[in-house]
Design a protein around this motif. Sequence first.
Motif, PDB file in Angstrom:
ATOM      1  N   GLN A   1       0.830  -1.202   0.000  1.00 20.53           N
ATOM      2  CA  GLN A   1       0.000   0.000   0.000  1.00 20.53           C
ATOM      3  C   GLN A   1       0.870   1.260   0.000  1.00 20.53           C
ATOM      4  O   GLN A   1       0.521   2.272  -0.629  1.00 20.53           O
ATOM      5  CB  GLN A   1      -0.955  -0.005   1.192  1.00 20.53           C
ATOM      6  N   TYR A   2       2.002   1.205   0.696  1.00 15.38           N
ATOM      7  CA  TYR A   2       2.908   2.356   0.726  1.00 15.38           C
ATOM      8  C   TYR A   2       3.504   2.601  -0.664  1.00 15.38           C
ATOM      9  O   TYR A   2       3.589   3.744  -1.127  1.00 15.38           O
ATOM     10  CB  TYR A   2       4.015   2.137   1.755  1.00 15.38           C
ATOM     11  N   THR A   3       3.917   1.518  -1.349  1.00 16.92           N
ATOM     12  CA  THR A   3       4.477   1.686  -2.701  1.00 16.92           C
ATOM     13  C   THR A   3       3.441   2.283  -3.637  1.00 16.92           C
ATOM     14  O   THR A   3       3.768   3.089  -4.515  1.00 16.92           O
ATOM     15  CB  THR A   3       4.975   0.342  -3.281  1.00 16.92           C
ATOM     16  N   LYS A   4       2.178   1.904  -3.451  1.00 13.90           N
ATOM     17  CA  LYS A   4       1.106   2.439  -4.295  1.00 13.90           C
ATOM     18  C   LYS A   4       0.906   3.933  -4.022  1.00 13.90           C
ATOM     19  O   LYS A   4       0.686   4.723  -4.962  1.00 13.90           O
ATOM     20  CB  LYS A   4      -0.181   1.656  -4.050  1.00 13.90           C
ATOM     21  N   GLU A   5       0.989   4.335  -2.751  1.00 12.91           N
ATOM     22  CA  GLU A   5       0.825   5.748  -2.402  1.00 12.91           C
ATOM     23  C   GLU A   5       1.968   6.583  -2.969  1.00 12.91           C
ATOM     24  O   GLU A   5       1.748   7.689  -3.485  1.00 12.91           O
ATOM     25  CB  GLU A   5       0.762   5.902  -0.879  1.00 12.91           C
ATOM     26  N   VAL A   6       3.199   6.067  -2.898  1.00 15.72           N
ATOM     27  CA  VAL A   6       4.329   6.784  -3.488  1.00 15.72           C
ATOM     28  C   VAL A   6       4.137   6.903  -4.998  1.00 15.72           C
ATOM     29  O   VAL A   6       4.342   7.969  -5.596  1.00 15.72           O
ATOM     30  CB  VAL A   6       5.667   6.077  -3.163  1.00 15.72           C
ATOM     31  N   GLY A   7       3.730   5.799  -5.648  1.00 14.08           N
ATOM     32  CA  GLY A   7       3.472   5.842  -7.093  1.00 14.08           C
ATOM     33  C   GLY A   7       2.412   6.864  -7.456  1.00 14.08           C
ATOM     34  O   GLY A   7       2.530   7.570  -8.463  1.00 14.08           O
TER      35      GLY A   7
ATOM     36  N   ASP B   1       6.709   9.061 -15.042  1.00  6.64           N
ATOM     37  CA  ASP B   1       6.435   7.703 -15.502  1.00  6.64           C
ATOM     38  C   ASP B   1       7.261   6.700 -14.696  1.00  6.64           C
ATOM     39  O   ASP B   1       8.238   7.070 -14.035  1.00  6.64           O
ATOM     40  CB  ASP B   1       6.740   7.568 -16.989  1.00  6.64           C
ATOM     41  N   ILE B   2       6.892   5.426 -14.788  1.00  4.58           N
ATOM     42  CA  ILE B   2       7.445   4.401 -13.899  1.00  4.58           C
ATOM     43  C   ILE B   2       8.117   3.279 -14.683  1.00  4.58           C
ATOM     44  O   ILE B   2       7.580   2.785 -15.679  1.00  4.58           O
ATOM     45  CB  ILE B   2       6.334   3.797 -13.012  1.00  4.58           C
ATOM     46  N   ILE B   3       9.290   2.872 -14.193  1.00  5.23           N
ATOM     47  CA  ILE B   3       9.970   1.661 -14.667  1.00  5.23           C
ATOM     48  C   ILE B   3      10.166   0.745 -13.463  1.00  5.23           C
ATOM     49  O   ILE B   3      10.666   1.184 -12.427  1.00  5.23           O
ATOM     50  CB  ILE B   3      11.355   1.959 -15.273  1.00  5.23           C
ATOM     51  N   THR B   4       9.764  -0.515 -13.587  1.00  3.37           N
ATOM     52  CA  THR B   4      10.029  -1.487 -12.516  1.00  3.37           C
ATOM     53  C   THR B   4      10.477  -2.799 -13.141  1.00  3.37           C
ATOM     54  O   THR B   4      10.605  -2.914 -14.363  1.00  3.37           O
ATOM     55  CB  THR B   4       8.775  -1.755 -11.653  1.00  3.37           C
ATOM     56  N   GLY B   5      10.664  -3.792 -12.274  1.00  2.58           N
ATOM     57  CA  GLY B   5      11.006  -5.126 -12.746  1.00  2.58           C
ATOM     58  C   GLY B   5       9.817  -5.879 -13.298  1.00  2.58           C
ATOM     59  O   GLY B   5       9.966  -7.035 -13.691  1.00  2.58           O
ATOM     60  N   CYS B   6       8.643  -5.255 -13.295  1.00  4.36           N
ATOM     61  CA  CYS B   6       7.418  -5.690 -13.968  1.00  4.36           C
ATOM     62  C   CYS B   6       6.577  -6.700 -13.194  1.00  4.36           C
ATOM     63  O   CYS B   6       5.462  -7.018 -13.598  1.00  4.36           O
ATOM     64  CB  CYS B   6       7.681  -6.208 -15.389  1.00  4.36           C
ATOM     65  N   GLY B   7       7.035  -7.184 -12.022  1.00  6.77           N
ATOM     66  CA  GLY B   7       6.285  -8.193 -11.293  1.00  6.77           C
ATOM     67  C   GLY B   7       5.247  -7.609 -10.342  1.00  6.77           C
ATOM     68  O   GLY B   7       4.738  -6.511 -10.538  1.00  6.77           O
ATOM     69  N   ILE B   8       4.953  -8.366  -9.278  1.00  9.16           N
ATOM     70  CA  ILE B   8       3.969  -7.952  -8.295  1.00  9.16           C
ATOM     71  C   ILE B   8       4.666  -7.223  -7.150  1.00  9.16           C
ATOM     72  O   ILE B   8       5.835  -6.877  -7.233  1.00  9.16           O
ATOM     73  CB  ILE B   8       3.164  -9.159  -7.782  1.00  9.16           C
ATOM     74  N   GLY B   9       3.947  -6.974  -6.055  1.00  3.94           N
ATOM     75  CA  GLY B   9       4.538  -6.351  -4.871  1.00  3.94           C
ATOM     76  C   GLY B   9       4.993  -4.934  -5.128  1.00  3.94           C
ATOM     77  O   GLY B   9       4.239  -4.097  -5.632  1.00  3.94           O
TER      78      GLY B   9
ATOM     79  N   GLY C   1       2.823  -2.046  -7.233  1.00  4.62           N
ATOM     80  CA  GLY C   1       2.278  -0.939  -6.448  1.00  4.62           C
ATOM     81  C   GLY C   1       2.544   0.440  -7.033  1.00  4.62           C
ATOM     82  O   GLY C   1       1.601   1.236  -7.214  1.00  4.62           O
ATOM     83  N   PRO C   2       3.794   0.797  -7.344  1.00  3.34           N
ATOM     84  CA  PRO C   2       4.065   2.133  -7.900  1.00  3.34           C
ATOM     85  C   PRO C   2       3.354   2.379  -9.225  1.00  3.34           C
ATOM     86  O   PRO C   2       2.906   3.489  -9.502  1.00  3.34           O
ATOM     87  CB  PRO C   2       5.590   2.145  -8.077  1.00  3.34           C
ATOM     88  N   MET C   3       3.262   1.326 -10.049  1.00  5.38           N
ATOM     89  CA  MET C   3       2.572   1.482 -11.332  1.00  5.38           C
ATOM     90  C   MET C   3       1.079   1.731 -11.120  1.00  5.38           C
ATOM     91  O   MET C   3       0.484   2.597 -11.780  1.00  5.38           O
ATOM     92  CB  MET C   3       2.775   0.235 -12.192  1.00  5.38           C
ATOM     93  N   LYS C   4       0.481   0.985 -10.199  1.00  2.00           N
ATOM     94  CA  LYS C   4      -0.951   1.143  -9.944  1.00  2.00           C
ATOM     95  C   LYS C   4      -1.245   2.535  -9.392  1.00  2.00           C
ATOM     96  O   LYS C   4      -2.211   3.194  -9.798  1.00  2.00           O
ATOM     97  CB  LYS C   4      -1.421   0.070  -8.970  1.00  2.00           C
ATOM     98  N   GLY C   5      -0.391   2.994  -8.462  1.00  2.00           N
ATOM     99  CA  GLY C   5      -0.575   4.329  -7.910  1.00  2.00           C
ATOM    100  C   GLY C   5      -0.390   5.412  -8.953  1.00  2.00           C
ATOM    101  O   GLY C   5      -1.170   6.374  -9.026  1.00  2.00           O
ATOM    102  N   ALA C   6       0.649   5.259  -9.787  1.00  2.00           N
ATOM    103  CA  ALA C   6       0.915   6.255 -10.831  1.00  2.00           C
ATOM    104  C   ALA C   6      -0.224   6.305 -11.843  1.00  2.00           C
ATOM    105  O   ALA C   6      -0.567   7.378 -12.349  1.00  2.00           O
ATOM    106  CB  ALA C   6       2.228   5.941 -11.536  1.00  2.00           C
ATOM    107  N   LEU C   7      -0.812   5.152 -12.139  1.00  2.00           N
ATOM    108  CA  LEU C   7      -1.937   5.099 -13.067  1.00  2.00           C
ATOM    109  C   LEU C   7      -3.093   5.973 -12.578  1.00  2.00           C
ATOM    110  O   LEU C   7      -3.710   6.714 -13.349  1.00  2.00           O
ATOM    111  CB  LEU C   7      -2.397   3.657 -13.234  1.00  2.00           C
ATOM    112  N   ILE C   8      -3.353   5.922 -11.273  1.00  2.00           N
ATOM    113  CA  ILE C   8      -4.416   6.746 -10.691  1.00  2.00           C
ATOM    114  C   ILE C   8      -4.027   8.227 -10.736  1.00  2.00           C
ATOM    115  O   ILE C   8      -4.823   9.093 -11.089  1.00  2.00           O
ATOM    116  CB  ILE C   8      -4.706   6.306  -9.246  1.00  2.00           C
TER     117      ILE C   8
END
Length: 465
Positions: A166-172, A181-189, A193-200
């Motif tokens: 939830q914290y990673t989502k809030e930061v995103g 925009d966001i770059i990650t390792g593309c998995g879960i957790g 989270g950052p991608m989902k938050g950034a999308l919002i």
Amino acid sequence: MMSHIDIEITAESGLELLTNDEISRLSEHSKGGEYELFKKCVLAVLTSTQVTDEISYHEEQLKLFDIEVLQLNKGVKLKLKNAPATSLVDGKMIQGLKEQVFSVLRDIVFLKQELESNSRIDFNSSNGCTNAIFHILRNAKALRPGCDPNMVVCWGGHAIPEFEYQYTKEVGYRLGLRGLDIITGCGIGAMKGPMKGALIGHSKQRISNGRYIGLTEPGIIAAESPNPIVNELIIMPDIEKRLEAFVRLGHSFVVFPGGVGTAEEILYILGILLHPKNKDTPFPLIFTGPKESASYFERIDQFIADTLGPEAQQKYQIIIDDPVAVAKATLQGVVDVREYRKQTHDAYHFNWQLHIQWDFQEEFIPTHDNMAKLNLKADQPLHLLAANLRKAFSGIVSGNVKEAGIKEVAKHGPYTISGDVKIMNQLDALLEAFVSQKRMKLNADNYVPCYRVIKPQNKPQPATV
């Protein structure tokens, strides 16, 4: 029991614009040595809704699954046999999954053709590796000249508790509100989270072209299948090329709590930044997590202090439980990077100036012999010690979730890791913390270490007369 279905899908990711000769060669390559790898990666994409990092699960699914590349004058079509029914809605494949499937074809099969036919691509030299990474990213249309820097790399674990997610989502979300925009390792957790938050955040700012880039590699894609928010999936040849792609593409970096994979990423970037040639290069690096995870970063910070020293500690800042402060610091870092590259006439879309040594680029294959031979002694330059510590963590990642590493450990027993007593004590303590905090694997309750840390005995001092 998962249900399956047969389906045909037509090309995406630029593969719809191929000549008949290219399609013919593509079909031939998909039947060769890369075929099983291609199948594994496609299946990982299609089973991304199944939250597991157990290789055995994917192996069972692979026995049923098959792919055929069909030649069409208007492009490429894939015939999938026994595809997971969860990848379809009303008989049609989910668009995001379809795009990711053809990204796999592009990077595993088609790009292999391109690299083999391009004599200028050389994976056996430092400059050659960087050029090859540029070529892969350009082929994936990830490089966009003329755009202002705004790419934030987010690192963190896939096996994290809900409050950290939830914290990673809030930061995103805070990053997305600032147009980043966001770059990650593309998995879960901590990757989802950052991608989902950034999308919002992007949605609130009416940003309709947000980028959510997922960088992976064949050895880990089954354990960290692409999450559904990834709209640009790129599969690099191995973990070292994946890590270099992160640092060449990104403009600012945020690290969330994680396990050995996150520690590997931290040591990789610290090793690069500790090289004298990178001393004056701005590289925003922030460690952050909720207040409940403060002890995690205290342990990481202590490990860095006791192995790489205060010079390494100066390369990052730690911000606890303050997503807004993280977003503001990240944005300021992006501004600093933009000004630096403008002054030095470096590209915004690819960090050419960052010096990366061969030790950070050569593929490290974690056999028992290679793990045992790692130089983990203090009497070497700090950037080389960081490189070797990174390889130790890379080996543990392989033994935890990669097919080749799991088989290696099953056949020969745990990897042995040895070095100076102080470094081994710190390494053992950090790994024990990861185990106790259940950060090694998703199925942490049954975790059996794939490693053994050898602590040298202190030699007795001769008696004084």
